[in-house]
Scaffold this motif. Structure first.
Motif, PDB file in Angstrom:
ATOM      1  N   ARG A  93       0.830  -1.205   0.000  1.00  0.00           N
ATOM      2  CA  ARG A  93       0.000   0.000   0.000  1.00  0.00           C
ATOM      3  C   ARG A  93       0.867   1.260   0.000  1.00  0.00           C
ATOM      4  O   ARG A  93       1.994   1.239   0.463  1.00  0.00           O
ATOM      5  CB  ARG A  93      -0.918   0.003   1.221  1.00  0.00           C
ATOM      6  CG  ARG A  93      -2.003  -1.043   1.122  1.00  0.00           C
ATOM      7  CD  ARG A  93      -3.059  -0.843   2.189  1.00  0.00           C
ATOM      8  NE  ARG A  93      -4.177  -1.725   1.947  1.00  0.00           N
ATOM      9  CZ  ARG A  93      -4.191  -3.010   2.328  1.00  0.00           C
ATOM     10  NH1 ARG A  93      -3.165  -3.529   2.965  1.00  0.00           N
ATOM     11  NH2 ARG A  93      -5.241  -3.750   2.067  1.00  0.00           N
ATOM     12  N   ASN A  94       0.297   2.311  -0.501  1.00  0.00           N
ATOM     13  CA  ASN A  94       0.958   3.616  -0.450  1.00  0.00           C
ATOM     14  C   ASN A  94       0.646   4.267   0.880  1.00  0.00           C
ATOM     15  O   ASN A  94      -0.516   4.477   1.209  1.00  0.00           O
ATOM     16  CB  ASN A  94       0.414   4.515  -1.550  1.00  0.00           C
ATOM     17  CG  ASN A  94       1.206   4.340  -2.816  1.00  0.00           C
ATOM     18  OD1 ASN A  94       2.425   4.177  -2.775  1.00  0.00           O
ATOM     19  ND2 ASN A  94       0.520   4.347  -3.938  1.00  0.00           N
ATOM     20  N   VAL A  95       1.685   4.570   1.622  1.00  0.00           N
ATOM     21  CA  VAL A  95       1.459   5.041   2.984  1.00  0.00           C
ATOM     22  C   VAL A  95       2.136   6.384   3.233  1.00  0.00           C
ATOM     23  O   VAL A  95       3.249   6.628   2.791  1.00  0.00           O
ATOM     24  CB  VAL A  95       1.993   4.004   4.002  1.00  0.00           C
ATOM     25  CG1 VAL A  95       1.829   4.522   5.423  1.00  0.00           C
ATOM     26  CG2 VAL A  95       1.277   2.676   3.844  1.00  0.00           C
ATOM     27  N   GLN A  96       1.412   7.213   3.952  1.00  0.00           N
ATOM     28  CA  GLN A  96       1.974   8.483   4.378  1.00  0.00           C
ATOM     29  C   GLN A  96       1.889   8.513   5.903  1.00  0.00           C
ATOM     30  O   GLN A  96       0.840   8.199   6.472  1.00  0.00           O
ATOM     31  CB  GLN A  96       1.118   9.604   3.784  1.00  0.00           C
ATOM     32  CG  GLN A  96       1.770  10.948   3.797  1.00  0.00           C
ATOM     33  CD  GLN A  96       0.816  12.020   3.268  1.00  0.00           C
ATOM     34  OE1 GLN A  96      -0.409  11.907   3.356  1.00  0.00           O
ATOM     35  NE2 GLN A  96       1.391  13.074   2.741  1.00  0.00           N
ATOM     36  N   LEU A  97       2.990   8.848   6.532  1.00  0.00           N
ATOM     37  CA  LEU A  97       3.006   8.894   8.001  1.00  0.00           C
ATOM     38  C   LEU A  97       3.290  10.327   8.446  1.00  0.00           C
ATOM     39  O   LEU A  97       4.285  10.920   8.046  1.00  0.00           O
ATOM     40  CB  LEU A  97       4.084   7.943   8.526  1.00  0.00           C
ATOM     41  CG  LEU A  97       4.359   7.920  10.029  1.00  0.00           C
ATOM     42  CD1 LEU A  97       3.135   7.503  10.823  1.00  0.00           C
ATOM     43  CD2 LEU A  97       5.520   6.969  10.351  1.00  0.00           C
ATOM     44  N   LEU A  98       2.390  10.868   9.261  1.00  0.00           N
ATOM     45  CA  LEU A  98       2.604  12.235   9.752  1.00  0.00           C
ATOM     46  C   LEU A  98       2.817  12.197  11.265  1.00  0.00           C
ATOM     47  O   LEU A  98       1.939  11.749  11.998  1.00  0.00           O
ATOM     48  CB  LEU A  98       1.385  13.128   9.479  1.00  0.00           C
ATOM     49  CG  LEU A  98       0.989  13.443   8.042  1.00  0.00           C
ATOM     50  CD1 LEU A  98      -0.069  14.540   8.043  1.00  0.00           C
ATOM     51  CD2 LEU A  98       2.181  13.897   7.223  1.00  0.00           C
ATOM     52  N   ASP A  99       3.946  12.667  11.703  1.00  0.00           N
ATOM     53  CA  ASP A  99       4.193  12.740  13.138  1.00  0.00           C
ATOM     54  C   ASP A  99       3.681  14.097  13.628  1.00  0.00           C
ATOM     55  O   ASP A  99       4.336  15.119  13.458  1.00  0.00           O
ATOM     56  CB  ASP A  99       5.686  12.574  13.429  1.00  0.00           C
ATOM     57  CG  ASP A  99       5.955  12.358  14.913  1.00  0.00           C
ATOM     58  OD1 ASP A  99       5.033  12.599  15.718  1.00  0.00           O
ATOM     59  OD2 ASP A  99       7.080  11.957  15.266  1.00  0.00           O
ATOM     60  N   CYS A 100       2.491  14.087  14.216  1.00  0.00           N
ATOM     61  CA  CYS A 100       1.864  15.329  14.693  1.00  0.00           C
ATOM     62  C   CYS A 100       2.162  15.604  16.162  1.00  0.00           C
ATOM     63  O   CYS A 100       1.604  16.516  16.754  1.00  0.00           O
ATOM     64  CB  CYS A 100       0.358  15.257  14.509  1.00  0.00           C
ATOM     65  SG  CYS A 100      -0.176  15.645  12.847  1.00  0.00           S
ATOM     66  N   ASP A 101       2.999  14.799  16.769  1.00  0.00           N
ATOM     67  CA  ASP A 101       3.368  15.031  18.167  1.00  0.00           C
ATOM     68  C   ASP A 101       4.424  16.129  18.177  1.00  0.00           C
ATOM     69  O   ASP A 101       5.594  15.885  18.457  1.00  0.00           O
ATOM     70  CB  ASP A 101       3.906  13.724  18.765  1.00  0.00           C
ATOM     71  CG  ASP A 101       4.057  13.804  20.266  1.00  0.00           C
ATOM     72  OD1 ASP A 101       3.828  14.904  20.821  1.00  0.00           O
ATOM     73  OD2 ASP A 101       4.407  12.797  20.875  1.00  0.00           O
ATOM     74  N   VAL A 102       3.984  17.353  17.861  1.00  0.00           N
ATOM     75  CA  VAL A 102       4.934  18.416  17.535  1.00  0.00           C
ATOM     76  C   VAL A 102       5.786  18.900  18.706  1.00  0.00           C
ATOM     77  O   VAL A 102       6.775  19.591  18.515  1.00  0.00           O
ATOM     78  CB  VAL A 102       4.225  19.634  16.895  1.00  0.00           C
ATOM     79  CG1 VAL A 102       3.596  19.249  15.572  1.00  0.00           C
ATOM     80  CG2 VAL A 102       3.173  20.207  17.826  1.00  0.00           C
ATOM     81  N   GLU A 103       5.382  18.533  19.927  1.00  0.00           N
ATOM     82  CA  GLU A 103       6.233  18.937  21.041  1.00  0.00           C
ATOM     83  C   GLU A 103       7.383  17.960  21.213  1.00  0.00           C
ATOM     84  O   GLU A 103       8.422  18.290  21.759  1.00  0.00           O
ATOM     85  CB  GLU A 103       5.423  19.035  22.328  1.00  0.00           C
ATOM     86  CG  GLU A 103       4.771  20.399  22.423  1.00  0.00           C
ATOM     87  CD  GLU A 103       3.727  20.482  23.500  1.00  0.00           C
ATOM     88  OE1 GLU A 103       4.005  20.009  24.609  1.00  0.00           O
ATOM     89  OE2 GLU A 103       2.649  21.015  23.220  1.00  0.00           O
ATOM     90  N   GLU A 104       7.162  16.748  20.761  1.00  0.00           N
ATOM     91  CA  GLU A 104       8.193  15.740  20.925  1.00  0.00           C
ATOM     92  C   GLU A 104       8.146  14.709  19.793  1.00  0.00           C
ATOM     93  O   GLU A 104       7.883  13.535  20.027  1.00  0.00           O
ATOM     94  CB  GLU A 104       7.960  15.007  22.245  1.00  0.00           C
ATOM     95  CG  GLU A 104       9.155  15.038  23.148  1.00  0.00           C
ATOM     96  CD  GLU A 104       8.823  14.408  24.482  1.00  0.00           C
ATOM     97  OE1 GLU A 104       9.547  13.506  24.884  1.00  0.00           O
ATOM     98  OE2 GLU A 104       7.813  14.830  25.094  1.00  0.00           O
TER      99      GLU A 104
END
Ligand code: SF4
Ligand code: SF4
Lengths: 288, 122
Positions: A30-41
């Motif tokens: 599958r085509n996957v996009q991962l977004l790390d939204c834990d912007v403080e850490e």
């Protein structure tokens, strides 16, 4: 499809789950996009090798006061509901960490003494995470990072979420807790996995997260990390509330070891790779 | 000279409120006329920056001295910027605190004593 991975408290293994899920789905084609939204850490990049890296600064407009024009009339401090401005004897003091960039002060200043300037609050980075050498598959990865001392996570996240490509399976690693940053991260998701651990604290924070998702009307299921047979209350709670438990990851030495070496455990343990792919099937089945 | 004291009520017999930004009331006491005025603290429900708003309130009232329990960094900075002396660690009734101030028994703050949002001592 957008799947967010959230947790009522920190340290439950959100990032482990997000990265393992992303990896397993990529392996299944599958085509996957991962977004790390834990912007403080943000820490998902620890598990990923990034190529084609890019970085950009994120700005917010904040007031700049022209002391020549300012008469210290006090209007700006009065209209600022966030109390970011203070009228001292000889000047207006500005507290950037409190400013929500609403533009109210410059709009209401009777002397037109306020202009807006850009202030850097953090950065967004992106790249391709190569999982197996020579493989054509990769995860399109992006993260947001607030500078130390900054608190305006939501605007940074909104910027990060502009990168979402809905044709892919988008996995969002949300910040812990149930306050504004978590809500901003999970908003718009098609499904959310709530990660918890089998402890009284875990259960307490899970309940808060469940309430939040109900209000946001996002369908969800629970995933119990470090599962063991000693504390069963999480299982009973879910049963009572009719919440599905999509996965139980046992407290196992092998998994912990791989984790401490920064290795995705689903990479080494193929049975887990299958299990993570089943999570996806689980959502699809629910959506039908 | 006017002294602002964070208070839980509007009398000289009220207890000091240890919080500055989110105290219930301010007692503004005039050391020359010995009269006082109680003003309710509009900052108590502020979404953020309560310390700054409360500081603006007492500065606008013409106070030159602030007496409270703890003070956060933002409020400390603006009060320092406005040349206001801040005394911390006050407890007991407003009257007690005024007496202690006159006797020079209060501790002057030369740095903030709590973190932003008043979450305890740093
Ligand atoms: S509203 Fe404008 S003129 Fe009035 S104090 Fe603020 S900056 Fe100065
Ligand atoms: S932009 Fe809005 S939040 Fe920022 S200082 Fe001006 S009025 Fe306050």
């Amino acid at each position: 499809m957008i799947i967010s991975i959230a947790s009522g408290k920190g340290g439950t293994g959100k990032t482990t789950i997000s990265t393992n899920l992303a990896f397993s789905l990529v392996q299944s084609g599958r085509n996957v996009q991962l977004l790390d939204c834990d912007v403080e850490e943000p820490n998902a990049h620890i598990f990923l090798d990034l190529e084609n890296k890019i970085k950009e600064n994120v700005f917010l407009p904040v007031p700049q006061i022209d002391e020549e024009k300012c008469t210290l009339c006090g209007k700006c401090a009065e209209v600022c509901v966030y109390n970011a401005l203070f009228i001292a004897k000889d000047r207006v003091m500005f507290f950037p960490q409190l400013c929500h960039s609403c533009g109210g002060c410059s709009y209401f200043c009777p002397r037109e003494a306020i202009s807006e300037i850009d202030r850097v609050i953090g950065e967004i980075g992106a790249g391709d995470a190569c999982l197996t050498r020579g493989s054509t598959y990769g995860i399109e990865f992006a993260y947001g990072k607030l500078n130390i001392g900054e608190v305006m996570a939501p605007p940074l996240m909104r910027k990060l979420k502009k990168r979402i490509d809905e044709d892919k399976v988008v996995i969002i690693d949300a910040p812990p807790g149930t306050s504004c940053p978590m809500i901003e991260a999970v908003k718009g998701s098609d499904f959310c996995f709530l990660i918890t651990e089998p402890t009284p604290f875990g259960l307490n924070d899970l309940k808060l997260a469940v309430e939040t998702l109900k209000v946001l009307k996002i369908p969800f299921a629970v995933l119990i990390n470090r599962w063991n047979e000693e504390y069963f209350e999480v299982d009973s709670y879910c049963e009572k509330e009719n919440i599905s438990i999509a996965m139980r990851i046992p407290l196992e030495r092998k998994i912990a070891e791989l984790y401490s070496r920064g290795i995705l455990f689903s990479k080494e343990l193929p049975e887990w790779q299958k299990a993570f792919c089943k999570l996806f099937d689980f959502i699809e089945a629910l959506r039908k | 000279m006017k002294i602002a004291i964070s208070s839980t009520g509007n009398e000289l017999s009220s207890q000091v409120d240890p919080r500055f930004g989110r105290c219930q009331e301010f007692i503004i006491f005039d050391s020359e006329t010995l009269e006082f005025e109680a003003i309710s603290n509009e900052a108590i429900n502020a979404a953020g920056g309560a310390g700054i708003k409360a500081a603006q309130l007492v500065v606008d009232k013409g106070a030159e001295v602030v007496i409270t329990g703890n003070i956060g960094p933002n409020a400390f900075n603006v009060l320092a910027g406005a040349d206001i002396r801040v005394f911390v660690g006050a407890a007991g009734t407003i009257q007690n605190v005024i007496d202690s101030y006159k006797d020079g028994k209060l501790q002057e703050a030369n740095q903030p004593t709590s973190s932003p949002g008043g979450r305890g001592a740093v």
